[in-house]
Design a protein around this motif. Structure first.
Motif, mmCIF file in Angstrom:
data_model
loop_
_atom_site.group_PDB
_atom_site.id
_atom_site.type_symbol
_atom_site.label_atom_id
_atom_site.label_comp_id
_atom_site.label_asym_id
_atom_site.label_seq_id
_atom_site.Cartn_x
_atom_site.Cartn_y
_atom_site.Cartn_z
ATOM 1 N N ALA A 14 4.258 14.239 -12.049
ATOM 2 C CA ALA A 14 4.737 13.983 -13.399
ATOM 3 C C ALA A 14 4.359 15.143 -14.314
ATOM 4 O O ALA A 14 3.291 15.724 -14.204
ATOM 5 C CB ALA A 14 4.167 12.681 -13.928
ATOM 6 N N ARG A 32 2.475 16.484 -27.310
ATOM 7 C CA ARG A 32 2.020 17.116 -26.076
ATOM 8 C C ARG A 32 3.045 18.110 -25.537
ATOM 9 O O ARG A 32 2.690 19.160 -25.024
ATOM 10 C CB ARG A 32 1.741 16.022 -25.032
ATOM 11 C CG ARG A 32 1.194 16.525 -23.724
ATOM 12 C CD ARG A 32 -0.195 17.125 -23.886
ATOM 13 N NE ARG A 32 -0.694 17.656 -22.632
ATOM 14 C CZ ARG A 32 -1.740 18.456 -22.545
ATOM 15 N NH1 ARG A 32 -2.416 18.819 -23.622
ATOM 16 N NH2 ARG A 32 -2.146 18.900 -21.375
ATOM 17 N N LEU A 84 0.836 -1.200 0.000
ATOM 18 C CA LEU A 84 0.000 0.000 0.000
ATOM 19 C C LEU A 84 0.875 1.256 0.000
ATOM 20 O O LEU A 84 0.649 2.191 -0.751
ATOM 21 C CB LEU A 84 -0.912 -0.005 1.235
ATOM 22 C CG LEU A 84 -1.773 1.244 1.365
ATOM 23 C CD1 LEU A 84 -2.732 1.343 0.194
ATOM 24 C CD2 LEU A 84 -2.551 1.209 2.674
ATOM 25 N N ASP A 141 4.175 16.517 -18.205
ATOM 26 C CA ASP A 141 4.175 16.098 -19.609
ATOM 27 C C ASP A 141 4.774 17.164 -20.530
ATOM 28 O O ASP A 141 4.775 17.002 -21.739
ATOM 29 C CB ASP A 141 2.773 15.694 -20.064
ATOM 30 C CG ASP A 141 1.783 16.845 -19.997
ATOM 31 O OD1 ASP A 141 2.204 18.006 -19.854
ATOM 32 O OD2 ASP A 141 0.574 16.577 -20.098
ATOM 33 N N GLU A 183 9.012 11.958 -15.270
ATOM 34 C CA GLU A 183 8.626 11.674 -16.660
ATOM 35 C C GLU A 183 9.599 12.342 -17.634
ATOM 36 O O GLU A 183 10.030 11.743 -18.615
ATOM 37 C CB GLU A 183 7.190 12.139 -16.922
ATOM 38 C CG GLU A 183 6.680 11.698 -18.278
ATOM 39 C CD GLU A 183 5.175 11.891 -18.448
ATOM 40 O OE1 GLU A 183 4.421 11.717 -17.470
ATOM 41 O OE2 GLU A 183 4.760 12.228 -19.563
ATOM 42 N N LEU A 194 3.930 5.698 -5.243
ATOM 43 C CA LEU A 194 3.846 5.724 -6.691
ATOM 44 C C LEU A 194 2.904 6.830 -7.132
ATOM 45 O O LEU A 194 3.192 7.618 -8.024
ATOM 46 C CB LEU A 194 3.354 4.368 -7.186
ATOM 47 C CG LEU A 194 3.302 4.189 -8.695
ATOM 48 C CD1 LEU A 194 4.721 4.025 -9.227
ATOM 49 C CD2 LEU A 194 2.461 2.975 -9.057
ATOM 50 N N LEU A 195 1.767 6.884 -6.448
ATOM 51 C CA LEU A 195 0.780 7.885 -6.835
ATOM 52 C C LEU A 195 1.297 9.296 -6.563
ATOM 53 O O LEU A 195 1.063 10.203 -7.351
ATOM 54 C CB LEU A 195 -0.527 7.643 -6.077
ATOM 55 C CG LEU A 195 -1.298 6.406 -6.549
ATOM 56 C CD1 LEU A 195 -2.459 6.113 -5.620
ATOM 57 C CD2 LEU A 195 -1.792 6.588 -7.968
ATOM 58 N N ASP A 228 12.212 10.417 -20.141
ATOM 59 C CA ASP A 228 12.145 10.741 -21.570
ATOM 60 C C ASP A 228 13.533 11.098 -22.102
ATOM 61 O O ASP A 228 14.008 10.525 -23.096
ATOM 62 C CB ASP A 228 11.152 11.906 -21.754
ATOM 63 C CG ASP A 228 10.909 12.254 -23.209
ATOM 64 O OD1 ASP A 228 11.877 12.271 -23.983
ATOM 65 O OD2 ASP A 228 9.755 12.516 -23.574
ATOM 66 N N LEU A 268 3.495 10.199 -9.295
ATOM 67 C CA LEU A 268 2.768 10.494 -10.524
ATOM 68 C C LEU A 268 2.125 11.871 -10.439
ATOM 69 O O LEU A 268 1.972 12.557 -11.429
ATOM 70 C CB LEU A 268 1.704 9.431 -10.776
ATOM 71 C CG LEU A 268 2.275 8.090 -11.242
ATOM 72 C CD1 LEU A 268 1.241 6.999 -11.149
ATOM 73 C CD2 LEU A 268 2.774 8.223 -12.672
ATOM 74 N N ALA A 269 1.778 12.246 -9.228
ATOM 75 C CA ALA A 269 1.140 13.554 -9.067
ATOM 76 C C ALA A 269 2.045 14.665 -9.571
ATOM 77 O O ALA A 269 1.576 15.695 -10.000
ATOM 78 C CB ALA A 269 0.801 13.775 -7.607
ATOM 79 N N CYS A 329 2.241 1.810 -3.281
ATOM 80 C CA CYS A 329 1.265 2.376 -4.218
ATOM 81 C C CYS A 329 1.080 3.864 -3.965
ATOM 82 O O CYS A 329 0.999 4.657 -4.903
ATOM 83 C CB CYS A 329 -0.078 1.677 -4.079
ATOM 84 S SG CYS A 329 -0.056 0.092 -4.902
ATOM 85 N N LEU A 330 1.004 4.233 -2.696
ATOM 86 C CA LEU A 330 0.801 5.648 -2.393
ATOM 87 C C LEU A 330 1.998 6.484 -2.838
ATOM 88 O O LEU A 330 1.852 7.566 -3.374
ATOM 89 C CB LEU A 330 0.537 5.845 -0.901
ATOM 90 C CG LEU A 330 -0.835 5.313 -0.443
ATOM 91 C CD1 LEU A 330 -0.967 5.432 1.062
ATOM 92 C CD2 LEU A 330 -1.964 6.056 -1.142
#
Lengths: 722, 722
Positions: B17, B475, B4, B19, B663, B10-11, B667, B14-15, B7-8
């Motif tokens: 990240a 993007r 858990l 683009d 990200e 990870l999230l 890249d 991602l918050a 996962c948190l």
């Protein structure tokens, strides 16, 4: 997409605008608190014992989806223990040990104290997870669930007509999603979102390159790039396939021939296939366009399509891969009827294909027209599996501008009765929608195209369906936000062709646009009527192919081209007497390729349904039709009411404004304005041109076009300028 | 539980990240609370009395930017009244009533109790707002500010080589931003973000279509679409320009000729221009590629470039629009030196152009090579305004894969001394970087290319600069996130060519990637070295154009093409004796187009700087160079150390990981891996090929390539397959 959700949460004070990137997987917070809490009570945890990549995708998706929808974070645990109130993901070989048997990719969702998603495979679990999320997204109850679902077709593919240079043949939503120059080292996070979207609707394979294929894709350099895509897609149950350039053994192999019976050529393909499977162990197989529209093929060496396909099948023998050989062939013969070409070339080969070969047939005999009769190949190759090729991208249905919901196009073909097993007489009192068996000789169900494709009619072991993708690099994937529904509908029908166009539209609207009931109803109505409206102003009563080179501008007057069958006049056959292509015995007799029951439907111009009339008959201008109008008056009525119906679409769309995200609303509003302008352009082009033959006035109450034939011709010429 | 937490985490990753869509206009919350509050005290409100569209853009941008950076919402008020602690936007004709005069688009920012952004124009205010935001984004103090800034060049343009079908000639970041089929009804919100980004760096014009122009853009249908773009851009001070197809009077006007001296043709252009200005009152003008690479032009009618340009100037006479006529011309003559063509064709026309005409000259005499000497046209047309054409898109510098920061390329050209006004002798003790006047005959400043372009050398009234855009529908706008810096640097240099490459890099990094000091330093160092590294493995010591058709794959062996000057061997001239193009008096004598002082620099192979050596000399393989190595050994050293330096880039980049969005980090990491692979490919291609002439061994300590010439040739062939 995960990222975007969080960005939107963080920035929620700034804007509510929706750029369409999330498709139907929005996972926005459910506004009804009571409902949200009810769902939350049943989804307190996600239990999954195994950590395969696909199961991880399934659990992650469920976690992310529920987090967005319910606004709380749901833990993933290895085992539920004695806890209830969670979601169990259970792969079990025994999942079929009950009456309603699951196939390999099927799933079952049951709920009492826990919600159990069961399947024989990881992929089935993934599909079950998306099905559960769909229930929640649509606000359906999830207590006391008992859902069983098996895909009716085994290979459910997207075909991308994407080139190495990033262009897409017939793409209207930006460039290719695949960035070949960057791959394999740079892997765009978008590839994963592509896979998620496809998995959510049951698509399990993707042909990544154009059927007009570059041999590059078979070089070591490009195979590495393809493998990098496969590595992303694998965790979502999606296999990668390649379109192959038939003479590749010459162009990149250095051989002197590509003759499929040449041992060196066969060895080259076998070696190449081995090389591919070393890089991509779950590679799906090959798609081939050969001896078609100038593409080389086995006939260049005096061999048959079967010789070519079987050679590739032999190369694939050690592996779980297939050959999809396209039946889209026709010769540049001005005396022949292109309608008949595929049937003529392929039916003699029935039974001659290797068991790894499937013949991929376009829905109609010509080429993805707004309305076509079903291809006469369906049902006429009982010893050869046939797969369906639908076109999702709107090559002939208005690019990304015109709003055409395609489920009715797909359904119309799938539900067509081929009468291969004769006529089915429905019981006067049908029970549960089944048909009554009258005797041994009478079939139980009609011999629909769907039953050819799903294998049930001829007992094909291999079943497949392909949709030519409408995706591109545009932020919203499909250019027109409403075209997302076509991708969605294709996937849902590939899984279960018995779903109705309306049911699919409702699902898509609720997940993508709004759950406000009146708006849902209004939009669904728009979607369901959109295709008939398009046909009316574009190709009514069975007209076809009046396009200029890029298939955008109307050019029914086009009479010169590199090939006679690439002119417009070849198709509509307008003359001083009338309009339409005589395909009865007095004409090309293409109708003879169908069963007598089908011929009976279409053979008589008096009784042939109007939507198909000009597909099969050359009808005099003043002939009175079943509508009570003459052909000319009926044409005018269709063109005028069709174009006018776009105004109705605009008015209907304006009404849903309060229920729709403002950016999406503005985007569609703009496209409808263009669609209206172009509908009138289409109408005027056809009417002014046909009037030079019909010599008839435009009937009341319709006003004369405000421009001349020369005006509209000039407009079309613009699209031929460099 | 562990899972858990994972996962948190990870999230939460991602918050963050990114683009790349927001470019350098990120406006993320400043982490340093004290600093944030300090800024906030000076920015409690925004006062603007007027509501012109451009002022509204300025106030809105400032409000949005400060809201993001400071985390609080700042009101916009019509008047500050007696309040202090806010930002005043003041347009005033009197803004020039002091010693440091502001030009029309210049701005002044002063701050004491209030921050005052003053300008003579709305546009100046907009530029001032972005300058203030830049201060805050970079963490600079804004108390006691006293900034004055005037653009050194009047027309600061992007040139888009975008086609009607959405493709971009030499575009590597997706499709065109302009969606022609959707316009004018559907207006992509992205157009506004494009305008914001350009305005933020002072760009005030954009040519929206390819110089290989389609006549479509001059049709009524397309002008409406162009007008829709202009309507968006206008509020950001950006004017729209069109590339025109010279024979348009024939192709869309129905005339029998496009002869610029034909009265009907002149009338057609005048009428067309009137039509354009009715739709786009602030239309900027025309860009023309004529009699160049197969494009038609006035020479087809026995007329000169001046005749053609002056005809368009005449059509523009009633309006505030200009003609940008390109000097990029050369003939397919195997005996000629392409290097000399533009000078030969254009210098005789000096003084013959209308005052509305500016001649647009590429930085070098050939075509945007990784390194070129400056074009000999600069300085040699004293009676004709010349503008600079730089290429931002990386046609010859590795597409979107290779990391090449271009400011040093631009600066190298701008700072080149043409010696048009003779030699300037710097004072032995320079004061404030100025040069001492020795006497009346000696110029004050060197006659740099920059001073030709900014008009100060010849007193041009009209000054312009163009950058061929690297933007596309990807993007992140530019494909490679690092290539955003090239768009940024071009704009900043167009505004003020005296800015250093390093200063611009620092600005861009801090606004776009990170403000962590060590990371900023590491990335700036990478950027500043990137171009030399690319030149070393790609075209060292003055090599050029060794590309295959798409300008991607190395093909120094290419000896056949539609034109002799489109082969590789035309440029490098490798033979058994040596390598390089003799452009001295014993060769093409192109050097004679430069002033004696320039000739002196480059004329002698013993003293010619190595970066330019093979541009001007055919050098024997065993000739000892100023580096102490023979030509062959020097070449090998460059190719090997160049390729190896990409590994150094990878290592340096790895070090900044903690400071960079994950990200973006991933890249760029991927692209560097590809860059390294391709650098070795380039090295091996050149060395293996040149070795067939030099017959020399690869010097120690460099290892022999692991492949043969045939191997690398085969690799290049892949890019010629369909």
């Amino acid at each position: 997409m995960k990222r975007l959700i969080f960005c939107l949460l963080l920035l929620s004070n700034l804007a509510h605008a929706d750029d369409g990137y999330r498709l139907w997987l929005k996972y926005d917070l459910i506004k009804d608190v009571a409902k949200r809490e009810e769902y939350a009570r049943s989804c307190q945890f996600i239990a999954v014992s195994n950590q395969s990549p696909i199961l991880k995708s399934a659990a992650d998706e469920l976690q992310m989806g529920l987090q967005g929808l319910l606004g709380k974070s749901i833990p993933i645990v290895a085992s539920a223990g004695s806890r209830t109130g969670g979601v169990l993901l259970t792969v079990s070989k025994d999942a079929s040990a009950d009456p309603q048997q699951l196939t390999q990719e099927g799933y079952r969702i049951t709920s009492r104290t826990t919600i159990n998603i069961a399947s024989k495979s990881d992929k089935g679990i993934l599909y079950g997870v998306f099905a559960l999320l769909r229930q929640v997204q649509m606000g359906q109850p999830i207590a006391n669930l008992s859902l069983n679902s098996n895909p009716k077709i085994r290979y459910r593919l997207l075909n991308h007509w994407d080139n190495t240079n990033g262009t897409i043949e017939r793409g209207y939503a930006g460039e290719s999603l695949w960035k070949w120059y960057e791959l394999p080292a740079t892997v765009d996070p978008r590839y994963r979102d592509y896979a998620r979207a496809n998995a959510s609707i049951g698509i399990n394979g993707t042909v990544v390159n154009n059927v007009n294929a570059s041999a590059r894709f078979l070089t070591a350099e490009y195979l590495e790039k393809v493998a990098a895509l496969a590595n992303v897609f694998r965790a979502y149950g999606i296999r990668v396939y390649l379109s192959v350039y038939f003479p590749a053994p010459k162009t990149i192999g250095g051989l002197k021939t590509a003759d499929p019976l040449d041992p060196e050529v066969r060895k080259w393909w076998a070696d190449k296939t081995n090389e591919i499977y070393k890089l991509i162990p779950d590679f799906g197989g090959f798609l081939v366009k050969a001896n078609s529209e100038g593409e080389p093929g086995p006939q260049d060496y005096g061999r048959t399509h079967a010789d070519g396909a079987n050679m590739l099948a032999e190369a694939l023998t050690p592996y779980d891969g297939i050959v999809m050989w396209r039946a889209f062939v026709y010769k540049a013969d001005p005396k022949a009827d292109r309608f008949k070409a595929a049937h003529e070339e392929f039916t003699p080969l029935d039974g001659k294909f290797d068991k790894k070969v499937i013949i991929q047939v376009k829905n109609g005999p010509i080429d993805f027209q707004p309305r076509e009769p079903f291809s006469p190949l369906f049902g006429n190759m009982p010893k050869t599996p046939l797969s369906m090729e639908f076109q999702i991208t709107q090559e002939y249905t208005g690019f990304a501008t015109h709003w055409v919901y395609e489920a009715p196009i797909f359904k119309e073909c799938l539900e067509s009765d081929t009468y291969i097993k004769g006529k089915v007489e429905a019981s006067p009192e049908p029970t549960l929608g089944k048909f009554v068996v009258r005797g041994k000789d009478l079939p139980v169900d009609p011999s629909t195209v769907a039953r050819v494709i799903d294998g049930s009619l001829h007992g094909y072991k291999m079943t497949a369906i392909a949709g030519v993708a409408n995706t591109g690099s545009d932020r919203n994937w499909t250019g027109n936000p409403m075209a997302q529904a076509n991708w969605y509908a294709y996937g849902r029908l590939a899984w279960d062709h018995t779903l109705s166009s309306e049911a699919i539209a409702n699902e898509w609207i609720k997940m993508t646009l709004t759950s406000e009931p009146k708006a849902v109803k209004t939009i669904a109505n728009l979607m369901l009527k959109s295709r008939e409206i398009y046909v009316d102003y574009n190709t009514p009563i069975g007209l076809s192919r009046p396009w200029s080179g890029v298939h955008f501008a109307p050019e029914p007057w086009q009479e010169k081209s590199a090939r006679p069958d690439w002119t417009a006049i070849y198709y509509h056959r307008a003359d001083s007497i009338g309009l339409g292509f005589d395909r009865t015995a007095t004409g090309s007799n293409a109708l003879a390729q169908y069963r007598p029951e089908v011929q009976k439907q279409w053979n008589n111009p008096e009784t042939c349904p109007l939507p198909y009339l000009l597909w099969f008959h050359h009808v005099p201008w003043t002939k009175k039709l079943s509508s009570g109008r003459t052909l000319w008056d009926e044409l005018c009525t269709r063109f005028y009411t069709g174009a006018d119906s776009v105004r109705w679409m605009q008015q209907q769309w304006a009404q849903v404004k309060p229920a729709i995200d403002p950016e999406i609303f503005a985007d569609v509003t703009g496209r409808l304005a263009t669609q209206h302008k172009e509908a009138i352009w289409w109408r005027d082009s056809w009417i002014l041109y046909l009037q030079t033959y019909s010599k008839q006035p435009i009937p009341a109450p319709f006003p004369k076009p405000e421009r001349t034939l020369e005006d509209v011709k000039r407009l079309s010429e613009i699209y031929k300028l460099r």
